[in-house]
Scaffold this motif. Structure first.
Motif, PDB file in Angstrom:
ATOM      1  N   PHE A  21       0.820  -1.204   0.000  1.00  0.00           N
ATOM      2  CA  PHE A  21       0.000   0.000   0.000  1.00  0.00           C
ATOM      3  C   PHE A  21       0.861   1.266   0.000  1.00  0.00           C
ATOM      4  O   PHE A  21       0.486   2.289  -0.573  1.00  0.00           O
ATOM      5  CB  PHE A  21      -0.938   0.002   1.198  1.00  0.00           C
ATOM      6  N   SER A  22       2.034   1.181   0.620  1.00  0.00           N
ATOM      7  CA  SER A  22       2.933   2.336   0.643  1.00  0.00           C
ATOM      8  C   SER A  22       3.409   2.690  -0.760  1.00  0.00           C
ATOM      9  O   SER A  22       3.612   3.866  -1.082  1.00  0.00           O
ATOM     10  CB  SER A  22       4.130   2.060   1.548  1.00  0.00           C
ATOM     11  N   PHE A  23       3.597   1.670  -1.628  1.00  0.00           N
ATOM     12  CA  PHE A  23       4.117   1.924  -2.966  1.00  0.00           C
ATOM     13  C   PHE A  23       3.009   2.062  -4.008  1.00  0.00           C
ATOM     14  O   PHE A  23       3.093   2.892  -4.911  1.00  0.00           O
ATOM     15  CB  PHE A  23       5.068   0.793  -3.381  1.00  0.00           C
ATOM     16  N   MET A  24       1.965   1.212  -3.920  1.00  0.00           N
ATOM     17  CA  MET A  24       0.937   1.213  -4.968  1.00  0.00           C
ATOM     18  C   MET A  24      -0.246   2.116  -4.658  1.00  0.00           C
ATOM     19  O   MET A  24      -0.927   2.574  -5.572  1.00  0.00           O
ATOM     20  CB  MET A  24       0.435  -0.219  -5.199  1.00  0.00           C
ATOM     21  N   ARG A  25      -0.539   2.320  -3.414  1.00  0.00           N
ATOM     22  CA  ARG A  25      -1.644   3.164  -2.995  1.00  0.00           C
ATOM     23  C   ARG A  25      -2.988   2.642  -3.508  1.00  0.00           C
ATOM     24  O   ARG A  25      -3.895   3.425  -3.803  1.00  0.00           O
ATOM     25  CB  ARG A  25      -1.433   4.602  -3.486  1.00  0.00           C
ATOM     26  N   GLN A  26      -3.105   1.313  -3.653  1.00  0.00           N
ATOM     27  CA  GLN A  26      -4.354   0.717  -4.113  1.00  0.00           C
ATOM     28  C   GLN A  26      -4.731  -0.426  -3.177  1.00  0.00           C
ATOM     29  O   GLN A  26      -4.001  -1.412  -3.060  1.00  0.00           O
ATOM     30  CB  GLN A  26      -4.219   0.213  -5.560  1.00  0.00           C
ATOM     31  N   TRP A  27      -5.919  -0.294  -2.556  1.00  0.00           N
ATOM     32  CA  TRP A  27      -6.347  -1.292  -1.584  1.00  0.00           C
ATOM     33  C   TRP A  27      -6.684  -2.627  -2.241  1.00  0.00           C
ATOM     34  O   TRP A  27      -6.426  -3.683  -1.671  1.00  0.00           O
ATOM     35  CB  TRP A  27      -7.578  -0.787  -0.825  1.00  0.00           C
ATOM     36  N   LYS A  28      -7.240  -2.608  -3.442  1.00  0.00           N
ATOM     37  CA  LYS A  28      -7.633  -3.851  -4.093  1.00  0.00           C
ATOM     38  C   LYS A  28      -6.444  -4.769  -4.323  1.00  0.00           C
ATOM     39  O   LYS A  28      -6.475  -5.960  -4.007  1.00  0.00           O
ATOM     40  CB  LYS A  28      -8.341  -3.550  -5.412  1.00  0.00           C
ATOM     41  N   MET A  29      -5.380  -4.237  -4.917  1.00  0.00           N
ATOM     42  CA  MET A  29      -4.196  -5.055  -5.183  1.00  0.00           C
ATOM     43  C   MET A  29      -3.525  -5.506  -3.887  1.00  0.00           C
ATOM     44  O   MET A  29      -3.033  -6.630  -3.777  1.00  0.00           O
ATOM     45  CB  MET A  29      -3.201  -4.279  -6.043  1.00  0.00           C
ATOM     46  N   THR A  30      -3.519  -4.616  -2.908  1.00  0.00           N
ATOM     47  CA  THR A  30      -2.888  -4.962  -1.635  1.00  0.00           C
ATOM     48  C   THR A  30      -3.620  -6.116  -0.957  1.00  0.00           C
ATOM     49  O   THR A  30      -3.009  -7.088  -0.509  1.00  0.00           O
ATOM     50  CB  THR A  30      -2.873  -3.734  -0.717  1.00  0.00           C
ATOM     51  N   LEU A  31      -4.956  -6.037  -0.885  1.00  0.00           N
ATOM     52  CA  LEU A  31      -5.730  -7.101  -0.246  1.00  0.00           C
ATOM     53  C   LEU A  31      -5.677  -8.392  -1.058  1.00  0.00           C
ATOM     54  O   LEU A  31      -5.737  -9.497  -0.495  1.00  0.00           O
ATOM     55  CB  LEU A  31      -7.184  -6.652  -0.063  1.00  0.00           C
ATOM     56  N   LEU A  32      -5.555  -8.278  -2.391  1.00  0.00           N
ATOM     57  CA  LEU A  32      -5.455  -9.472  -3.229  1.00  0.00           C
ATOM     58  C   LEU A  32      -4.198 -10.271  -2.891  1.00  0.00           C
ATOM     59  O   LEU A  32      -4.235 -11.499  -2.766  1.00  0.00           O
ATOM     60  CB  LEU A  32      -5.443  -9.068  -4.696  1.00  0.00           C
ATOM     61  N   ILE A  33      -3.092  -9.590  -2.720  1.00  0.00           N
ATOM     62  CA  ILE A  33      -1.847 -10.277  -2.371  1.00  0.00           C
ATOM     63  C   ILE A  33      -1.929 -10.869  -0.975  1.00  0.00           C
ATOM     64  O   ILE A  33      -1.492 -12.006  -0.724  1.00  0.00           O
ATOM     65  CB  ILE A  33      -0.665  -9.294  -2.490  1.00  0.00           C
ATOM     66  N   ALA A  34      -2.501 -10.113  -0.041  1.00  0.00           N
ATOM     67  CA  ALA A  34      -2.624 -10.626   1.331  1.00  0.00           C
ATOM     68  C   ALA A  34      -3.507 -11.870   1.378  1.00  0.00           C
ATOM     69  O   ALA A  34      -3.267 -12.795   2.167  1.00  0.00           O
ATOM     70  CB  ALA A  34      -3.179  -9.544   2.246  1.00  0.00           C
ATOM     71  N   ALA A  35      -4.527 -11.930   0.506  1.00  0.00           N
ATOM     72  CA  ALA A  35      -5.433 -13.088   0.501  1.00  0.00           C
ATOM     73  C   ALA A  35      -4.763 -14.334  -0.053  1.00  0.00           C
ATOM     74  O   ALA A  35      -5.247 -15.451   0.173  1.00  0.00           O
ATOM     75  CB  ALA A  35      -6.682 -12.765  -0.315  1.00  0.00           C
ATOM     76  N   CYS A  36      -3.667 -14.168  -0.795  1.00  0.00           N
ATOM     77  CA  CYS A  36      -2.963 -15.342  -1.341  1.00  0.00           C
ATOM     78  C   CYS A  36      -2.397 -16.228  -0.237  1.00  0.00           C
ATOM     79  O   CYS A  36      -2.277 -17.449  -0.424  1.00  0.00           O
ATOM     80  CB  CYS A  36      -1.824 -14.896  -2.257  1.00  0.00           C
ATOM     81  N   ILE A  37      -2.038 -15.643   0.905  1.00  0.00           N
ATOM     82  CA  ILE A  37      -1.372 -16.418   1.955  1.00  0.00           C
ATOM     83  C   ILE A  37      -2.304 -17.473   2.544  1.00  0.00           C
ATOM     84  O   ILE A  37      -2.001 -18.676   2.491  1.00  0.00           O
ATOM     85  CB  ILE A  37      -0.818 -15.475   3.046  1.00  0.00           C
ATOM     86  N   PRO A  38      -3.466 -17.115   3.121  1.00  0.00           N
ATOM     87  CA  PRO A  38      -4.325 -18.175   3.682  1.00  0.00           C
ATOM     88  C   PRO A  38      -4.879 -19.112   2.609  1.00  0.00           C
ATOM     89  O   PRO A  38      -5.039 -20.312   2.865  1.00  0.00           O
ATOM     90  CB  PRO A  38      -5.455 -17.389   4.365  1.00  0.00           C
ATOM     91  N   PHE A  39      -5.160 -18.600   1.398  1.00  0.00           N
ATOM     92  CA  PHE A  39      -5.714 -19.472   0.369  1.00  0.00           C
ATOM     93  C   PHE A  39      -4.717 -20.555  -0.040  1.00  0.00           C
ATOM     94  O   PHE A  39      -5.073 -21.735  -0.144  1.00  0.00           O
ATOM     95  CB  PHE A  39      -6.107 -18.635  -0.852  1.00  0.00           C
ATOM     96  N   THR A  40      -3.480 -20.175  -0.273  1.00  0.00           N
ATOM     97  CA  THR A  40      -2.485 -21.174  -0.685  1.00  0.00           C
ATOM     98  C   THR A  40      -2.187 -22.161   0.435  1.00  0.00           C
ATOM     99  O   THR A  40      -1.946 -23.343   0.169  1.00  0.00           O
ATOM    100  CB  THR A  40      -1.187 -20.482  -1.126  1.00  0.00           C
TER     101      THR A  40
END
Length: 440
Positions: free
Chosen positions: A348-367
């Protein structure tokens, strides 16, 4: 293939979402039901031990009668790397090491076959042999002890009849071994004065007691095609019967000896927190969940300490596999949480986009759930090694997700529409991250 997968993911959102939800549900079910162990169940040690008892033999005689023919036969075992034999007083043993490429199940069968051949060369006094092999399931899941105060009148009965049987009834417990309990035995203390005054021969009394108390096979009876095996039993039923054992006319055993049932003496002294101590090891059934079994055991400890029959005793846990496994699971969850947190902060510090940030964070529990689901359905378990692998893989998952999202984000910055950026961005780095992940 990378382009085809990217097109499918973007072009069929409903299919992708439903597949995502189905796999997540399967992962949750697997996470709940997957067996938890300390070590992989299929792990096998490449060593085996053979032990052959030979009562009342000297070491040199054991070497000539047992060790030499045993070496001759075992030396032909396929895959044998080295063999170490030993002749002792009353037994012979062999330690066998095999090459890692050898299946230990096949090696066990081969060793048993060689030992059956060797039995023909052993003396008639040798009736059987034992083959030992080690697997993770052979280790107790919990080592513990119980301190027994002096107020307990019969510690042996308390441990054998109350504590051990209560622990063995726990679902998932396969066996409970107890150490430090002095067994009870009948002691016949001869009164020397009575023996001399009544003119009784002590050796005749000992021989008569020994010959009148036995259990032995007598033979078999074949009747109408049915075989019935016959055994001769001559046992003293209780200690009073032994006291009334006739020596000669008018004289019984209690007239010349004091017959008592009491605990045998032990050369070892066990103490736990100042009181007499007894140690035990608890083994689980092969398919039982280690964490659930250890938790059930701890609950039984608390119940027994409240039992009036066990008043004053205290249970102490020396080692528990369940605690070790639970700690590893907690470490995995903490790693996932911290990884997700730092991913959110940095992205979020670099991209400033919540959608992409949450998408990456969701990869951890899903995988993680997807991996647990695959592990469960192929019949494996979660253990220290697999949990360590999952903890290492969490970082790799975040790395790959960041690389993919950054590639898509760069395409969007150049003005491409979302669908085109998603497909081309994933295609550009798909092969690279796939190969780097596979090599890792």
């Amino acid at each position: 293939m990378i382009r085809w997968l990217a097109n499918l993911s973007v072009g069929r959102p409903v299919t992708v979402v439903m597949t995502f939800l189905a796999l997540t549900l399967v992962g949750v079910i697997a996470w709940r039901d997957i067996p938890l162990e300390m070590m992989p169940g299929r792990f096998s040690f490449n060593r085996m031990w053979v032990w052959v008892p030979y009562n009342d033999s000297a070491p040199r005689e054991t070497e000539r009668q047992l060790v030499e023919p045993m070496e001759e036969h075992l030396a032909t075992t396929p895959g044998l790397k080295e063999m170490d034999t030993r002749a002792s007083q009353g037994s012979a043993s062999a330690s066998l090491a095999f090459h890692r490429s050898v299946s230990m199940d096949a090696a066990y069968n081969a060793v048993a076959d060689r030992m059956e051949r060797a039995m023909a060369d052993f003396p008639d006094e040798v009736e059987r042999y034992w083959i030992y092999r080690w697997s993770p399931g052979d280790e107790p899941i919990l080592w513990g002890g119980v301190s027994i105060p002096d107020t307990i009148e019969d510690p042996n009965r308390l441990v054998r009849e109350v504590i051990q049987k209560r622990l063995e009834r726990i679902p998932g417990v396969g066996n409970v071994d107890v150490w430090g309990v002095n067994s009870e035995a009948v002691f016949i203390d001869i009164n020397r004065a009575s023996l001399l005054s009544l003119n009784v021969n002590l050796f005749e009394v000992m021989g008569a007691l020994r010959s009148d108390n036995f259990q032995m096979p007598t033979g078999r009876i074949v009747d109408g095609g049915k075989v019935r095996y016959v055994r001769s039993l001559a046992r003293y039923e209780d200690i009073d019967e032994l006291r009334r054992y006739p020596i000669r006319d008018g004289i019984v055993l209690s007239d010349i000896a004091d017959v008592q049932l009491r605990q045998t003496s032990s050369p070892a002294i066990s103490r736990i927190e100042g009181d007499s101590g007894i140690a035990f090891g608890i083994y689980k059934e092969s398919q039982a969940n280690t964490v659930e079994v250890t938790r059930a055991v701890e609950d039984v400890f608390a119940d027994l300490e409240q039992d009036k029959r066990c008043e004053g005793i205290r249970f102490v846990t020396f080692f528990s596999q369940g605690d070790l496994i639970q700690e590893s699971i907690n470490n995995l969850l903490n790693t996932a949480l911290w990884g997700g947190l730092f991913a959110i902060i940095v992205l979020f510090s670099f991209m400033r986009q919540w959608k992409m940030t949450l998408l990456i964070a969701a990869c951890i529990p899903f995988t993680l759930l997807l991996t647990v689901g695959v592990t469960y359905f192929v019949g494996r378990s979660l253990n220290l090694l697999s949990l360590m692998g999952l903890m290492l893989a969490v970082g790799m998952v975040v790395d790959n997700a960041i690389v993919v999202v950054e590639s898509i984000y760069a395409r969007r910055q150049k003005g491409e529409d979302p669908k085109t950026a998603a497909v081309t961005g994933a295609r550009d780095i798909g092969l690279a991250i796939t190969l780097s992940t596979l090599t890792t």
